[in-house]
Design a protein around this motif. Structure first.
Motif, PDB file in Angstrom:
ATOM      1  N   HIS A 260       0.846  -1.195   0.000  1.00  0.00           N
ATOM      2  CA  HIS A 260       0.000   0.000   0.000  1.00  0.00           C
ATOM      3  C   HIS A 260       0.890   1.257   0.000  1.00  0.00           C
ATOM      4  O   HIS A 260       1.871   1.335   0.732  1.00  0.00           O
ATOM      5  CB  HIS A 260      -0.913   0.021   1.222  1.00  0.00           C
ATOM      6  N   GLY A 261       0.497   2.233  -0.792  1.00  0.00           N
ATOM      7  CA  GLY A 261       1.280   3.469  -0.863  1.00  0.00           C
ATOM      8  C   GLY A 261       0.926   4.444   0.228  1.00  0.00           C
ATOM      9  O   GLY A 261       1.789   5.180   0.722  1.00  0.00           O
ATOM     10  N   ASP A 262      -0.329   4.478   0.632  1.00  0.00           N
ATOM     11  CA  ASP A 262      -0.775   5.393   1.664  1.00  0.00           C
ATOM     12  C   ASP A 262      -0.373   4.863   3.039  1.00  0.00           C
ATOM     13  O   ASP A 262      -0.658   3.701   3.367  1.00  0.00           O
ATOM     14  CB  ASP A 262      -2.301   5.531   1.588  1.00  0.00           C
ATOM     15  N   PRO A 263       0.276   5.693   3.890  1.00  0.00           N
ATOM     16  CA  PRO A 263       0.743   5.211   5.194  1.00  0.00           C
ATOM     17  C   PRO A 263      -0.370   4.641   6.067  1.00  0.00           C
ATOM     18  O   PRO A 263      -0.196   3.600   6.716  1.00  0.00           O
ATOM     19  CB  PRO A 263       1.381   6.448   5.837  1.00  0.00           C
TER      20      PRO A 263
ATOM     21  N   THR B 263       7.061   5.005   8.240  1.00  0.00           N
ATOM     22  CA  THR B 263       7.233   6.401   8.679  1.00  0.00           C
ATOM     23  C   THR B 263       8.638   6.930   8.413  1.00  0.00           C
ATOM     24  O   THR B 263       8.823   8.154   8.303  1.00  0.00           O
ATOM     25  CB  THR B 263       6.914   6.535  10.179  1.00  0.00           C
ATOM     26  N   ALA B 264       9.637   6.046   8.300  1.00  0.00           N
ATOM     27  CA  ALA B 264      11.018   6.496   8.050  1.00  0.00           C
ATOM     28  C   ALA B 264      11.405   6.370   6.590  1.00  0.00           C
ATOM     29  O   ALA B 264      12.563   6.624   6.239  1.00  0.00           O
ATOM     30  CB  ALA B 264      11.986   5.690   8.915  1.00  0.00           C
ATOM     31  N   ALA B 265      10.453   5.966   5.740  1.00  0.00           N
ATOM     32  CA  ALA B 265      10.778   5.743   4.321  1.00  0.00           C
ATOM     33  C   ALA B 265      11.275   7.038   3.686  1.00  0.00           C
ATOM     34  O   ALA B 265      10.636   8.095   3.788  1.00  0.00           O
ATOM     35  CB  ALA B 265       9.544   5.228   3.584  1.00  0.00           C
TER      36      ALA B 265
ATOM     37  N   PHE C 145      18.017   5.586  12.365  1.00  0.00           N
ATOM     38  CA  PHE C 145      16.992   5.643  13.405  1.00  0.00           C
ATOM     39  C   PHE C 145      16.806   4.237  13.953  1.00  0.00           C
ATOM     40  O   PHE C 145      16.747   3.265  13.202  1.00  0.00           O
ATOM     41  CB  PHE C 145      15.666   6.138  12.796  1.00  0.00           C
ATOM     42  N   THR C 146      16.729   4.147  15.283  1.00  0.00           N
ATOM     43  CA  THR C 146      16.506   2.822  15.887  1.00  0.00           C
ATOM     44  C   THR C 146      15.531   2.942  17.035  1.00  0.00           C
ATOM     45  O   THR C 146      15.395   4.008  17.647  1.00  0.00           O
ATOM     46  CB  THR C 146      17.823   2.200  16.371  1.00  0.00           C
TER      47      THR C 146
END
Length: 970
Positions: A626-629, A680-682, A688-689
């Motif tokens: 899916h493209g939409d978060p 969210t980090a794409a 980030f961890t």
């Protein structure tokens, strides 16, 4: 002649003959004049038709040989009629080619070929006893009628069901004629006698060569006493059996009471006395096929009517279902090992598998449903399909297999008119059988291969469906329900609801009527299921809850074709569902929003939690579609819901140990965070961890647990600190929002309160900021919190660097200073006095109570802080592993460690179960009431709730004493 052995050669081979020279001699000018050896073709068009008919015989060589013999014995007329009459040609050649014995009988009685002239199926069934006043006449009459039945069977004029019925009618007529002859010889005596057909004859499914099973019933007549009447009846029965054995087949009376040791003839009262007191389950199973067949039919009907209540209560015996199953196993075990795979009757995948499955279902369900009370296997199977007890596809597969296997059995027996059920293993015998069944070679495969393929397909279906139906767990449960309670009439249902302990019988009755009303297949299956499910709900502390939940799930999923079929057919699904719905609001809520998850209950393998790797891959793939978060994370949350259902069910059903539950729930949370972070980090060029803390970090997540985390980032070279911080904050805030937004799927709270400065501090920090804080400001409780820190998502290298930093704090060189130990003890005392909810019972609070989770975990963590620098095995986020390491290092005595472990396991399980039962987070174990009873039913099913509570308190007290001694809590 031997069955066809191999394809022949020569010009006549195309007609299926194997010996060209011999065939030319019989079919040529000096024989039947069917073949012109000079022109190498049929002598004329009629001869060609005869040769074509011979090709379709089971054994063309045998058919030609027997036709030649018959022509010699009967004269030219038979050949002329064979050439002229197509119907006669097919019938006669079919008989001559399939059975050497029938051919020999025709040759020996050359006028009997005329029985095959004319319209066969319009002849009356059997034969009139007026024409068979003597044994020889009876024998010849039987033979002629059998010849007509065989001819109709072989030419397709009668299918296998018609053939079985006609053979049974012939048997009935023979029994009656033999009895009439016996009466004519001996006189009617002092009794009336009824002959009861049993077995295949009783079921109107007789085959060509079989014993005819019977039971004899007699009553005194003409003022005779019982003893005299029984002697007369026994004499008549014995003579009748003798006549039948000479005429057609043995008559077997071994199914009578006491078998071959018992009296041959009994009165109705004697039969009833035996069946009431002594009969085994298999004897009632045999009575399913009982049918008056000859003699005084009114007496036979009275005998059968008197036995009906006994037959249809047999399944209520506690051992009934197991006994029927054991009988089937004994039959299979008795087959010689070399024949078991070729036995189409008794072997696995054979006729007995179908018959036993049908009969067991009849015994169990026929108590309340009179439409199932039929002696015929096929009629019984059709009634089971119609009533919804067997699925349409499954039932049709069994019908097809039964018909196929019976035809195979018939062909095998026709060859020599011998009783056999074993497929030959020699090539010639197999070719004969394949041809007799109508298989012929084609471009893809030869006849034997075609037969084998069909046989293997049907046998495989029978094996599968026999196991599915015969070993259906629901059968034992249905059998345990008293017959009168299977009929869900309003009065019966209301009385049963009162008996079972429903608090609101009127409301429960409304649920039942909503589920079972109408004449639909759905309502029919619900009427089968509910008597059993009500018993299961009654075993739970709140039966009304289970029934309401079942209605909710059924109304959500009941219109889908698979739902009720799954409950009826698939292993333990129905009983498991009843237990889960009656116990757990949590499971009910998950299932109402995801009815498809019910399929997991069919197989223990489906209830095994998925590995972290499988979960991570699956959740990430769902998000990537899916493209939409928001849509992507909705898909992730739906998968999480399914996994929570899987784990909760396995937990409640006793398939998971408590640490495995914690591992499984933690793995699901890890996969959820990883997939969501991937969204969210794409595209953000930032390391980030996510560091798991608390129960998540310790792999000890419980059902109500939030995900305790720390967010750590590292800006890439060239990115301003402000920009990096803003980007990292957006990642973290979006992750928390997407996982907590309202939806049908359970939210996942992401709690970062264990970060530096708590809620007042920044939500995200760079690794450098963490280093500065821990170097300057951190307190001992923060070092304690870091004991459970582990990387759960994001950059592994960044996570590893953070854990290096954490190690310096959580495993300080030299251990803790005295003031730090004092501070931890002070904090623990404060937790005990201030954080326990107002009104909570400290003795039974699973988290903060005496001997609860906090007691054990703080004690273990103190040992880790003090000795972790020196004992590497203590460096684990898992409580029980750290406790084991402390024991191994002699930091704690084994009895003390055992006390702490027992308390931790018990509190963890009770806390989880309370959430599953109530459907919401709770830490307080009640001292009485249905919730306590529900927890006890899972954790200590053999104990009363109060006994369980006493044991809980005992374990908790012992653990608290250990904590006070080791931790130093006053």
């Amino acid at each position: 002649m031997d069955p066809i052995a191999k394809p022949g050669t020569g010009h006549l081979a195309r007609f299926g003959f194997t010996d060209n020279e011999r065939t030319e001699a019989m079919a040529g000018p000096d024989g039947l004049r069917l073949w012109d050896p000079v022109a190498r073709r049929p002598a004329d068009d009629d001869a060609a038709d005869v040769l074509d008919a011979l090709y379709f015989a089971a054994d063309p060589d045998l058919a030609l040989f027997q036709l030649s013999r018959l022509a010699e014995a009967a004269g030219a007329e038979v050949l002329a009629e064979v050439r002229r009459d197509k119907a006669l040609r097919r019938r006669l050649i079919g008989v001559l080619g399939v059975s050497a014995t029938l051919g020999d009988l025709l040759v020996a009685n050359p006028d009997e070929w005329r029985e095959l002239l004319g319209e066969q199926n319009r002849r009356p069934a059997g034969y009139s006893t007026r024409d068979v006043s003597g044994v020889p006449l009876l024998r010849s009459g039987y033979r002629r009628e059998l010849l007509r039945i065989v001819a109709a069977d072989l030419t397709g004029a009668a299918d296998v069901e018609v053939t079985m019925r006609r053979l049974t009618e012939l048997a009935d007529a023979t029994l009656q004629a033999a009895l009439d002859i016996a009466v004519a010889e001996q006189g009617s005596g002092a009794c009336t006698l009824a002959v009861i057909a049993m077995g295949k004859c009783g079921g109107r499914e007789l085959n060509y060569v079989s014993d005819v099973d019977v039971v004899f019933v007699a009553e005194p007549d003409g003022g005779a006493d019982t003893e005299t009447a029984m002697r007369a009846g026994s004499a008549l029965a014995a003579r009748m059996m003798e006549i039948c054995g000479y005429v057609a087949w043995p008559v077997d009376a071994a199914l009578r009471p006491e078998g071959s040791r018992g009296a041959l003839v009994r009165t109705v009262a004697s039969h009833l006395a035996y069946y009431r007191k002594w009969a085994k389950t298999w004897e009632f199973q045999a009575l399913l096929k009982a049918r008056p067949a000859a003699g005084d039919l009114a007496l036979g009907e009275r005998w059968l009517a008197e036995l009906q209540p006994l037959i249809w209560s047999a399944a209520e015996r506690p051992e009934a279902v197991d006994e029927v199953r054991a009988m089937r196993r004994r039959i299979v075990d008795a087959i010689p090992r070399a024949e078991v795979d070729r036995e189409i009757k008794r072997g696995p995948g054979g006729l007995r598998d179908i018959e036993f499955a049908v009969q067991l279902l009849q015994l169990v369900h026929g108590r309340a449903d009179e439409s199932l009370r039929t002696p015929s296997t096929l009629a019984g199977l059709r009634a089971l399909i119609e009533g919804g007890y067997v699925g349409l596809a499954d039932g049709e597969a069994l019908l097809r297999a039964y018909r196929f296997l019976r035809v195979v059995e018939h062909r095998l027996q026709l060859q020599r008119l011998r009783r056999t059920h074993t497929v030959p293993d020699d090539p010639a015998g197999l070719r004969w059988l394949a041809h007799a069944l109508g298989f012929r070679p084609n471009a893809a495969r030869d006849a034997v291969e075609s037969f084998r393929s069909e046989w293997v397909r049907h046998a495989g279906e029978v094996r599968r469906l026999h196991a599915k139906l015969f070993y259906r767990p629901l059968l034992e449960a249905v059998a345990r329900v008293p017959t009168e309670q299977l009929r869900l009439t309003p009065d019966a249902a209301r009385a049963r609801l009162d008996l079972l302990g429903f608090a609101d019988p009127v409301g429960a009755l409304r649920h039942i009527q909503a589920l079972t009303g109408g004449v639909s297949r759905t309502a029919s299956i619900q009427r089968q299921l509910l008597p059993v499910l009500l018993s299961e709900f009654a075993d739970a502390p709140e039966p009304d809850r289970g029934l309401l939940a079942y209605r909710q799930v059924s109304e959500r999923a009941g219109n889908t074709p698979w739902y009720l079929r799954l409950l009826r057919d698939e292993g333990p699904v129905a009983l498991r569902l009843a237990r889960l719905l009656a116990l757990s609001r949590y499971v009910t809520e998950l299932l109402v929003h995801d009815p498809e998850a019910l399929r997991l209950l069919a197989d223990d393998a489906e209830l095994v939690p998925r590995t972290a790797e499988v979960l991570t891959e699956g959740f990430a793939a769902a998000a990537a579609r899916h493209g939409d978060p928001e849509t992507a994370i909705n898909a992730v949350r739906a998968l999480r819901r399914r996994e929570l259902f899987r784990i909760a069910c396995a937990d409640l059903l006793g398939l998971l140990e408590v640490t495995a539950v914690g591992d499984a729930l933690s793995a699901v949370t890890d996969a959820t965070l990883r997939a969501t972070l991937g969204v969210t980090a794409a595209g953000v060029p930032l390391e980030f961890t996510i560091i798991g803390m608390g129960r998540l970090g310790g792999h000890e997540t419980s059902y109500p647990s939030d995900a305790d985390v720390l967010f750590v980032y590292e800006p890439p070279p060239g990115m301003a600190d402000d920009a990096a911080s803003a980007a990292a904050l957006t990642i973290a805030e979006d992750l928390r929002r997407l996982l907590s937004r309202p939806a049908h799927d359970p939210p996942l709270g992401v709690d970062a309160d264990l970060r530096p400065e708590g809620r007042q501090g920044p939500l995200v920090r760079s690794l450098g900021a963490y280093q500065q804080y821990y170097a300057r400001w951190s307190k001992v409780w923060e070092a304690q919190a870091l004991l459970r820190a582990r990387v759960v998502a994001g950059s592994a290298p960044l996570g590893a660097r953070f854990l290096e930093l954490a190690d310096a704090k959580r495993y300080p060189s030299g251990g803790l200073a005295k003031e730090q130990i004092h501070e931890i003890r002070r904090l623990k005392a404060r937790v005990d006095s201030e954080r326990l909810p107002r009104g909570a019972d400290p003795a039974t609070h699973t988290k903060l109570g005496r001997g609860g989770l906090a007691d054990v975990e703080w004690t273990v963590q103190l040992l880790q802080l003090q000795h972790g620098y020196a004992v590497p095995a203590l460096r684990t986020p898992r409580t029980l592993r750290a406790l084991a390491a402390a024991t191994e290092a002699t930091l704690i005595a084994p009895p003390d460690a055992a006390a702490l472990e027992a308390a931790w396991r018990q509190a963890s399980r009770a806390r989880n179960l309370l959430t599953l039962i109530r459907g919401r987070a709770t830490d307080q174990l009640p001292r009485q009431g249905p919730d306590l009873a529900a927890v006890a039913s899972v954790l200590a099913p053999s104990a009363e709730p109060q006994e369980f509570l006493d044991e809980y308190l005992r374990v908790a007290r012992r653990a608290r004493q250990t904590v006070e001694r080791i931790f130093g809590v006053a």
